[in-house]
Write a protein that holds these residues in place. Structure first.
Motif, PDB file in Angstrom:
ATOM      1  N   LYS A 117      29.305  16.903 -26.589  1.00 37.37           N
ATOM      2  CA  LYS A 117      27.855  16.980 -26.429  1.00 37.37           C
ATOM      3  C   LYS A 117      27.377  16.091 -25.280  1.00 37.37           C
ATOM      4  N   ILE A 118      27.925  14.879 -25.175  1.00 38.14           N
ATOM      5  CA  ILE A 118      27.499  13.960 -24.124  1.00 38.14           C
ATOM      6  C   ILE A 118      27.819  14.513 -22.738  1.00 38.14           C
ATOM      7  N   ILE A 119      28.919  15.236 -22.617  1.00 38.65           N
ATOM      8  CA  ILE A 119      29.302  15.786 -21.309  1.00 38.65           C
ATOM      9  C   ILE A 119      28.631  17.133 -21.047  1.00 38.65           C
ATOM     10  N   LEU A 120      28.648  18.021 -22.023  1.00 40.18           N
ATOM     11  CA  LEU A 120      28.197  19.386 -21.776  1.00 40.18           C
ATOM     12  C   LEU A 120      26.687  19.557 -21.762  1.00 40.18           C
ATOM     13  N   CYS A 121      25.952  18.827 -22.572  1.00 47.25           N
ATOM     14  CA  CYS A 121      24.490  19.009 -22.587  1.00 47.25           C
ATOM     15  C   CYS A 121      23.855  18.696 -21.226  1.00 47.25           C
ATOM     16  N   PRO A 122      24.123  17.541 -20.621  1.00 45.82           N
ATOM     17  CA  PRO A 122      23.545  17.321 -19.285  1.00 45.82           C
ATOM     18  C   PRO A 122      24.059  18.302 -18.240  1.00 45.82           C
ATOM     19  N   LEU A 123      25.333  18.684 -18.355  1.00 43.18           N
ATOM     20  CA  LEU A 123      25.904  19.626 -17.395  1.00 43.18           C
ATOM     21  C   LEU A 123      25.219  20.984 -17.481  1.00 43.18           C
ATOM     22  N   ILE A 124      24.995  21.470 -18.671  1.00 36.88           N
ATOM     23  CA  ILE A 124      24.353  22.772 -18.849  1.00 36.88           C
ATOM     24  C   ILE A 124      22.906  22.729 -18.379  1.00 36.88           C
ATOM     25  N   ILE A 125      22.212  21.636 -18.655  1.00 33.12           N
ATOM     26  CA  ILE A 125      20.827  21.521 -18.190  1.00 33.12           C
ATOM     27  C   ILE A 125      20.779  21.437 -16.664  1.00 33.12           C
ATOM     28  N   GLY A 126      21.719  20.728 -16.062  1.00 35.86           N
ATOM     29  CA  GLY A 126      21.775  20.662 -14.608  1.00 35.86           C
ATOM     30  C   GLY A 126      22.068  22.007 -13.983  1.00 35.86           C
TER      31      GLY A 126
ATOM     32  N   PHE B 163      17.998  13.275  -9.986  1.00 35.81           N
ATOM     33  CA  PHE B 163      19.250  13.606 -10.656  1.00 35.81           C
ATOM     34  C   PHE B 163      19.278  13.129 -12.109  1.00 35.81           C
ATOM     35  N   TRP B 164      18.617  12.027 -12.402  1.00 31.29           N
ATOM     36  CA  TRP B 164      18.735  11.442 -13.734  1.00 31.29           C
ATOM     37  C   TRP B 164      17.922  12.186 -14.784  1.00 31.29           C
ATOM     38  N   GLN B 165      16.964  13.016 -14.395  1.00 33.89           N
ATOM     39  CA  GLN B 165      16.135  13.717 -15.379  1.00 33.89           C
ATOM     40  C   GLN B 165      16.928  14.702 -16.237  1.00 33.89           C
ATOM     41  N   PRO B 166      17.737  15.603 -15.666  1.00 32.65           N
ATOM     42  CA  PRO B 166      18.518  16.482 -16.545  1.00 32.65           C
ATOM     43  C   PRO B 166      19.566  15.712 -17.336  1.00 32.65           C
ATOM     44  N   VAL B 167      20.076  14.613 -16.773  1.00 29.79           N
ATOM     45  CA  VAL B 167      21.052  13.807 -17.495  1.00 29.79           C
ATOM     46  C   VAL B 167      20.403  13.173 -18.718  1.00 29.79           C
ATOM     47  N   LEU B 168      19.211  12.619 -18.563  1.00 33.78           N
ATOM     48  CA  LEU B 168      18.516  11.988 -19.673  1.00 33.78           C
ATOM     49  C   LEU B 168      18.141  13.006 -20.738  1.00 33.78           C
ATOM     50  N   ILE B 169      17.643  14.159 -20.334  1.00 33.11           N
ATOM     51  CA  ILE B 169      17.296  15.209 -21.296  1.00 33.11           C
ATOM     52  C   ILE B 169      18.544  15.691 -22.027  1.00 33.11           C
ATOM     53  N   GLY B 170      19.643  15.832 -21.311  1.00 30.36           N
ATOM     54  CA  GLY B 170      20.896  16.243 -21.945  1.00 30.36           C
ATOM     55  C   GLY B 170      21.394  15.221 -22.949  1.00 30.36           C
ATOM     56  N   LEU B 171      21.262  13.937 -22.628  1.00 28.92           N
ATOM     57  CA  LEU B 171      21.686  12.897 -23.568  1.00 28.92           C
ATOM     58  C   LEU B 171      20.808  12.872 -24.806  1.00 28.92           C
TER      59      LEU B 171
END
Length: 70
Positions: free
Chosen positions: A14-23, A37-45
């Motif tokens: 989940k930690i890897i795929l959620c931000p990746l899919i949102i990006g 760059f950090w916005q999709p990462v934060l939303i994914g986390l």
């Protein structure tokens, strides 16, 4: 607890795929725009933590009580 290895595997996925899919979705869909760059990462986390909590509640069979609180 039995099955903790699967729980940790689910956490890392989940930690890897959620931000990746949102990006990737921000690249594919024209209406999804992130300025930094950090916005999709934060939303994914945040989604990963929510999914992890959901998995934990399903595992302990307390999901019904949690949904009643919402």
């Amino acid at each position: 607890m039995k099955g903790d290895g699967l729980f940790m595997t689910s956490l890392w996925l989940k930690i890897i795929l959620c931000p990746l899919i949102i990006g990737i979705s921000s690249l594919l869909f024209p209406n999804v725009n992130f300025t930094t760059f950090w916005q999709p990462v934060l939303i994914g986390l945040v989604l990963a933590v929510a999914g992890l909590k959901n998995d934990y509640l399903e595992k302990t069979q307390k999901l019904g009580a949690f949904l009643l609180i919402l």
